[in-house]
Design a protein around this motif. Sequence first.
Motif, PDB file in Angstrom:
ATOM      1  N   MET A 496       0.818  -1.205   0.000  1.00  0.00           N
ATOM      2  CA  MET A 496       0.000   0.000   0.000  1.00  0.00           C
ATOM      3  C   MET A 496       0.857   1.263   0.000  1.00  0.00           C
ATOM      4  N   CYS A 497       2.081   1.157   0.518  1.00  0.00           N
ATOM      5  CA  CYS A 497       2.994   2.297   0.593  1.00  0.00           C
ATOM      6  C   CYS A 497       3.933   2.371  -0.612  1.00  0.00           C
ATOM      7  N   THR A 498       3.709   1.532  -1.619  1.00  0.00           N
ATOM      8  CA  THR A 498       4.648   1.396  -2.724  1.00  0.00           C
ATOM      9  C   THR A 498       4.076   1.982  -4.010  1.00  0.00           C
ATOM     10  N   VAL A 499       4.962   2.595  -4.791  1.00  0.00           N
ATOM     11  CA  VAL A 499       4.618   3.026  -6.146  1.00  0.00           C
ATOM     12  C   VAL A 499       5.696   2.524  -7.102  1.00  0.00           C
ATOM     13  N   PHE A 500       5.309   2.297  -8.355  1.00  0.00           N
ATOM     14  CA  PHE A 500       6.241   1.972  -9.423  1.00  0.00           C
ATOM     15  C   PHE A 500       6.361   3.201 -10.324  1.00  0.00           C
ATOM     16  N   SER A 501       7.563   3.518 -10.722  1.00  0.00           N
ATOM     17  CA  SER A 501       7.771   4.748 -11.488  1.00  0.00           C
ATOM     18  C   SER A 501       8.789   4.518 -12.591  1.00  0.00           C
ATOM     19  N   GLY A 502       8.710   5.347 -13.612  1.00  0.00           N
ATOM     20  CA  GLY A 502       9.631   5.279 -14.734  1.00  0.00           C
ATOM     21  C   GLY A 502       8.897   5.560 -16.037  1.00  0.00           C
ATOM     22  N   PRO A 503       9.600   5.527 -17.172  1.00  0.00           N
ATOM     23  CA  PRO A 503      11.037   5.237 -17.273  1.00  0.00           C
ATOM     24  C   PRO A 503      11.882   6.458 -16.928  1.00  0.00           C
ATOM     25  N   PHE A 504      13.109   6.196 -16.419  1.00  0.00           N
ATOM     26  CA  PHE A 504      14.047   7.247 -16.076  1.00  0.00           C
ATOM     27  C   PHE A 504      15.182   7.280 -17.098  1.00  0.00           C
ATOM     28  N   PRO A 505      15.900   8.419 -17.178  1.00  0.00           N
ATOM     29  CA  PRO A 505      17.062   8.484 -18.062  1.00  0.00           C
ATOM     30  C   PRO A 505      18.095   7.422 -17.691  1.00  0.00           C
ATOM     31  N   ALA A 506      18.931   7.088 -18.633  1.00  0.00           N
ATOM     32  CA  ALA A 506      19.882   5.989 -18.448  1.00  0.00           C
ATOM     33  C   ALA A 506      20.840   6.230 -17.292  1.00  0.00           C
ATOM     34  N   ASN A 507      21.165   7.490 -17.017  1.00  0.00           N
ATOM     35  CA  ASN A 507      22.135   7.777 -15.959  1.00  0.00           C
ATOM     36  C   ASN A 507      21.492   8.101 -14.620  1.00  0.00           C
ATOM     37  N   PHE A 508      20.191   7.844 -14.501  1.00  0.00           N
ATOM     38  CA  PHE A 508      19.486   8.203 -13.262  1.00  0.00           C
ATOM     39  C   PHE A 508      19.789   7.153 -12.194  1.00  0.00           C
ATOM     40  N   SER A 509      20.193   7.590 -11.011  1.00  0.00           N
ATOM     41  CA  SER A 509      20.640   6.678  -9.953  1.00  0.00           C
ATOM     42  C   SER A 509      19.566   6.473  -8.897  1.00  0.00           C
ATOM     43  N   LYS A 510      19.785   5.462  -8.070  1.00  0.00           N
ATOM     44  CA  LYS A 510      18.881   5.189  -6.950  1.00  0.00           C
ATOM     45  C   LYS A 510      18.824   6.392  -6.012  1.00  0.00           C
ATOM     46  N   ARG A 511      19.970   7.023  -5.786  1.00  0.00           N
ATOM     47  CA  ARG A 511      20.013   8.178  -4.893  1.00  0.00           C
ATOM     48  C   ARG A 511      19.160   9.319  -5.433  1.00  0.00           C
ATOM     49  N   GLU A 512      19.206   9.548  -6.757  1.00  0.00           N
ATOM     50  CA  GLU A 512      18.402  10.614  -7.346  1.00  0.00           C
ATOM     51  C   GLU A 512      16.907  10.291  -7.260  1.00  0.00           C
ATOM     52  N   VAL A 513      16.556   9.008  -7.397  1.00  0.00           N
ATOM     53  CA  VAL A 513      15.147   8.611  -7.239  1.00  0.00           C
ATOM     54  C   VAL A 513      14.691   8.889  -5.814  1.00  0.00           C
ATOM     55  N   ARG A 514      15.520   8.531  -4.849  1.00  0.00           N
ATOM     56  CA  ARG A 514      15.162   8.753  -3.442  1.00  0.00           C
ATOM     57  C   ARG A 514      14.954  10.242  -3.170  1.00  0.00           C
TER      58      ARG A 514
END
Length: 806
Positions: A496-514
């Motif tokens: 319930m607390c989760t979302v799926f997102s994208g697509p992101f640019p090829a150089n997009f990192s986990k840290r930038e998503v956070r």
Amino acid sequence: MECSSSSNVPGGKKKRQNEAPSAEEDVKRRKTEEEGDEDLQRRPCGSAKVSVPLDRLQQPITAAQLMELLHFAALGKSRGVKQPSWCRLHHQRKVSRINVAIVDGVTQSLFYNHYLSMEHLRSSYTTRITFTPSSDDVASDIFSLEVPKVDFLSLAAPEEAFHEALKDHPVITTYGTQRRGLTAYLLSQQQMIKNHYPVKGLPGFEDFLCTGSDVSVTDDSPLYGLDCEMCQTTKGNELARVSLVDGDGNCLLDELVKPQNHVINYLTRFSGITAAMLRPVTTTLRDVQAKIRTLLPEDAVLVGHSLNNDLKALKLIHPHVIDTALLYRKEHGQKFKLKVLAEAVLKRQIQTEDQRGHNPTEDAVAALDLARYFIGTGPLQVVELHLEELWGWSLEESPSYTPEPTPSYRFADILQSLSRPVAFLGKRANVDLDLSHQRWYGSDKEMLSSFRNQTGHLFLSVLRFSSLSDHLKRSYVHRHHQQQLYHNVSAVFRDMCTVFSGPFPANFSKREVRRLFGCCGPVRKVQMWNTGVRIHAKVEFQMLEGAMLASEVLNGLSVSGQTIKVQRPVKESMLDLDLNLDALMSDRVNANQLYVSRLTQDVAEGRNVSVTVNGRLSDGKPSGFHPGRQTNGPLQTAKVNGTQLHPGTTAPDLSEESLREAFSPFGSIKSVTLPGIHARHARIEFESSDGKRAALGSSEDLLKNGYPTWPSMTPPHLHSWVGMATSRKTQDEEEDAADEQRPDSFNCSGIQRNQEVSLLNKLDRRLSRVFSSLPDGTLSVVLLLGHNSRGFDHPGLCLLEVKNGF
């Protein structure tokens, strides 16, 4: 997946008018709060109520902390009792009664697994807080825990005064006068040897089987009643029938046993056994030995009358025993018959003339109740109450003998000294309360009917509901069921607390998503998925509101030319998502509360909205994010007041001062809760729901000023529940393993689940009838006890409400 009611979604795609909402729109918005609000509007001014600070709701309470509240509710400051350390009870003098409904075997996981079914519990109680797993003695603790330093009993309790002649009584010389726990009445190894018990290592008992109970016992250890019937064979007395009962008097084992040798006398007059009864029996001594070893936990205490004979017949060695023939001892070693003790002490007829032999189950229950009565009453009172009918003594009062009253600090004793009646109603239990104030019933239905006929006469009533717990014990391996249920409900909440997102640019990192998603709320975990063509992310928030805002605020955002989608998981566990979210938004514990986060500067500009930063409006020019608009190159940066903001960095942190300034125009604010110094989300609690509704009605304006808002949904106490499991792997490892192994629906048969739902509905209705029968001014407590199993604690839940005319 989105919430089904678009009128309840702030910041959604539906355009809102800036002016005051119309009457029709206002009615729609009221739907999510009306259950939790009408009671506050109708609540008489100055009526009693319980309040708990939001940050304190995120910590569990113990039975001792609950008792702080009950003691203060009953006695108050005028009796020298202080406010509880974890909550406040306002207008204590208007509390007219206290009712505690204890529900056995129900955990917080079970409550939330069937949240939509528990209509009364989730709609009638404004305070809900995690309750730590505890022993089954909570009911006893309520009556027996001492009230600290009450003014009207300020003198230290002296030694109990008793008649001089009683100092030589055999019970007093053996056990003293003070009431103690059950461990004080266990037979020592020397006493067992003296009374001819089978003891490990002694000659003659080499072929006896040990129960395997080598652990030490405590005053909380469970009691089990045992009784056997024997036949006379060519080798002496041998086992022919055995009965074992648990602490509630439930029969766990009642078996006929085939003697190993030829029977020469069935002793039918005493045993009730006949040749015809034993002829088809194939159960052997070894069979029942194995069953008893399986049924007894490691710290079990066996209770019986002349129990040494039963253990010899069973060829069992058990180190923890209480013998009622030795508790109620006579002079010179004589013993009372069980029948005599049952009649004199329990007022119960057993082994009557119309019976054909003894009933071992009936005898086992009688011995168990005699032991519990002795432990709960104490040796001195047992002697004084039954002195003449059991021991034939009479005391001549001398002029010099004037018994001094013995002040008691026990809660039940204090209430009764104030002429406030107390009572326990439920299944037979080890409750430290005089038998005249206990009423035992075979079913919850009988108990409820009796209680509703007498509720007006009781100041403190404790009801124990056991039907659901009995069903769970029969239907599942209870420990495994609870552990699996905990993982299942925790996993559904994570979904319930989760979302799926994208697509992101090829150089997009986990840290930038956070950082990107952190503007909607605290992010718990990010997983990146690279399909070889595009990059997507699974973002799990700590709170439901974060996921809801992300699907509204970030869906359609363009990240370096990539328009991202933000959507909820589509799986079986999410089929009732809209219903659950609607129920949580209308939950009374969230009635006046609003969730607020802080947009990052670049997300705000990507949405093309102006953001107030340090009291000034930013220019709102695009800097790299645009809904539906393509941009070239990597994410750009923005400057705010001369400070360079990189992608995902935030405008200044939230503060109580800035939030009160922004939201006080909508209504009087009761509290602002920030989770830390550099908080990026907060809870605002208004004095009434009008303020919350007004803020939600202006959600578009608030969003332009950088404040995404959403009705509070996450139960405030939830963090104390999620983090309570003990002896576990690291949390991420455990959750990943649970996700791999967990089916989308709970792993039990449809029949079992339907039975569980039916029983929970019935339980909820019965608790509703209890609540409706309470007089106004009653402090109502519903205690879901939780479950404690080896290596894993499953917390319960405490629900609190003072009934005041609704």
